[in-house]
Design an enzyme around this catalytic site. Structure first.
Site, PDB file in Angstrom:
ATOM      1  N   TYR A 176      -0.022   0.925  11.878  1.00 30.76           N
ATOM      2  CA  TYR A 176      -0.735   2.191  11.697  1.00 30.76           C
ATOM      3  C   TYR A 176      -2.232   2.044  11.963  1.00 30.76           C
ATOM      4  O   TYR A 176      -2.803   0.986  11.734  1.00 30.76           O
ATOM      5  CB  TYR A 176      -0.484   2.729  10.282  1.00 30.76           C
ATOM      6  N   THR A 250      -0.175   5.049  -7.243  1.00 37.81           N
ATOM      7  CA  THR A 250      -0.192   5.513  -8.634  1.00 37.81           C
ATOM      8  C   THR A 250      -1.084   6.743  -8.823  1.00 37.81           C
ATOM      9  O   THR A 250      -1.382   7.121  -9.944  1.00 37.81           O
ATOM     10  CB  THR A 250      -0.653   4.384  -9.590  1.00 37.81           C
TER      11      THR A 250
END
Ligand SMILES: *[C@@H]1O[C@H](CO)[C@@H](O)[C@H](O)[C@H]1NC(C)=O
Ligand SMILES: *[C@@H]1O[C@H](CO)[C@@H](O)[C@H](O)[C@H]1NC(C)=O
Ligand SMILES: *[C@@H]1O[C@H](CO)[C@@H](O)[C@H](O)[C@H]1NC(C)=O
Length: 346
Positions: A176, A250
């Site tokens: 990426y 998270t």
């Protein structure tokens, strides 16, 4: 915007305090003449005392359809690591850190939620090995910490929290072009997690970030301070052992693209440095002081995920009368894990 399916799940909350927050959410989203604007930054760790409603972790997945994994995802992070459920994986190689032998510069930010250190674009640090198939580039170092010593880490170990957690967030730079692209893609992220504990002396890298002269430069939201001559190697504790599992970011949008690597030794910071962290504000100077501490997402269900480790606990072979497990290659460690191999408890 709100998923009916998610509300089914929320029936388990309809006792305890969540009912109040739920009603609060509904009233805010439906009854308000001007409902709050849904945007990337509209989330928080804690209830805001004054001012308008901001969704806390249990609502992240409900307020923004782009974040629904935060509610319905089954591979979410952080988790509680039960060491008795860890599986020894002999194929896990040590983690290789590649700094090109160079020191790096970066900018430390108060983002209002975390202390965040981002390397200068020309400084490339990457890691490979361990559970990784690809090389991953360091994007950000993020600190989570508690308002009290016994809390502040996102991951728990046998139900216990540490005073804080350093997260080194890397993206797959082989597949990426940047972090944003990787974060939403398979095998996108690798996050190395190092627990923080309080001691007399501190880790030299943390000392660079947290000495009074530096940390007081980022007291308020959006403050930034430039650091140079950083040696990333120094943040790593002296251990080759780690624990790994597949999970998620998270923070919203909670994409399930992260491989977590929890180092099997903590790093230390002084009581004074911890105190300085707690004096950081989530707000800008013109607003009331609101400590950044307890910037922690609660643990999420493990849901049959496998927690692997390269700790060969069978090295203390006394408890292991036969090598049945060796034949299977993998083994649970229910009664076998010698505490001496878990350096986290130092
Ligand atoms: C990792 O980073 C270094 C620079 O520190 C770079 O030279 C090297 O090519 C990178 N490794 C990979 C596999 O891209
Ligand atoms: C990341 O890469 C994608 C695809 O190459 C590009 O469209 C996007 O603008 C980049 N984002 C950033 C923040 O650089
Ligand atoms: C694990 O430890 C045992 C006992 O010392 C040893 O026989 C075995 O080869 C080790 N396995 C690996 C993969 O290192």
């Amino acid at each position: 915007m709100i998923y009916p399916g998610v509300y089914k799940q929320s029936s388990t909350w309809i006792h305890g305090t969540h009912i109040l927050s739920l009603l609060c959410l509904i009233s805010h989203l439906t009854a308000q003449p001007n409902p709050p604007k849904i945007h990337e930054g509209w989330w928080a760790y804690k209830e805001v005392v004054q001012g308008s409603f901001v969704p806390v972790p249990s609502f992240w997945g409900l307020v923004n359809s782009a974040w629904n994994l935060c509610s319905v995802g089954k591979r979410q992070s952080p988790v509680n690591i039960e060491t008795s459920h860890m599986i020894f994986d002999p194929f896990l190689t040590p983690i290789k850190l590649n700094t090109g032998g160079r020191k790096v510069g970066g900018t430390m930010y108060n983002t209002g939620r975390h202390v965040s250190l981002r390397l200068d674009k020309e400084h490339l640090v990457n890691i490979s090995g361990g559970p990784m198939t690809y090389s991953h580039r360091l994007e950000e170092i993020r600190l989570h910490f508690g308002s009290e010593d016994g809390q502040g880490s996102e991951h728990l170990l046998n139900g216990q929290a540490f005073s804080g957690e350093v997260q080194l967030i890397h993206y797959n730079h082989e597949l990426y072009t940047n972090y944003t692209e990787a974060a939403k893609s398979p095998n996108g992220l690798v996050i190395v997690s190092i627990f923080m504990k309080i001691a007399e002396t501190s880790n030299s890298f943390l000392n660079r970030m947290l000495n009074r002269d530096t940390i007081t430069r980022i007291t308020y939201k959006n403050d930034a301070y430039l650091l140079t001559g950083l040696n990333i190697e120094e943040i790593y504790p002296e251990t080759h052992s780690f624990i790994t599992y597949d999970g998620s970011m998270t923070i919203p949008p909670c994409f399930e693209t992260a491989t977590w690597i929890l180092m099997n030794k903590p790093v230390y910071l002084t009581r004074m440095q911890m105190h300085s962290l707690r004096l950081l504000s989530q707000n800008q100077p013109s607003q009331i002081f609101l400590s950044m501490s307890d910037n922690v997402r609660p643990v999420q269900p493990l849901n049959n995920r496998c927690i692997r480790t390269n700790i060969n606990f069978s090295m203390q072979g006394k408890d292991c009368p036969n090598n049945r497990a060796q034949k299977l290659q993998y083994r649970g460690t229910t009664s076998l894990l010698p505490p001496t191999h878990l350096y986290l408890w130092d």
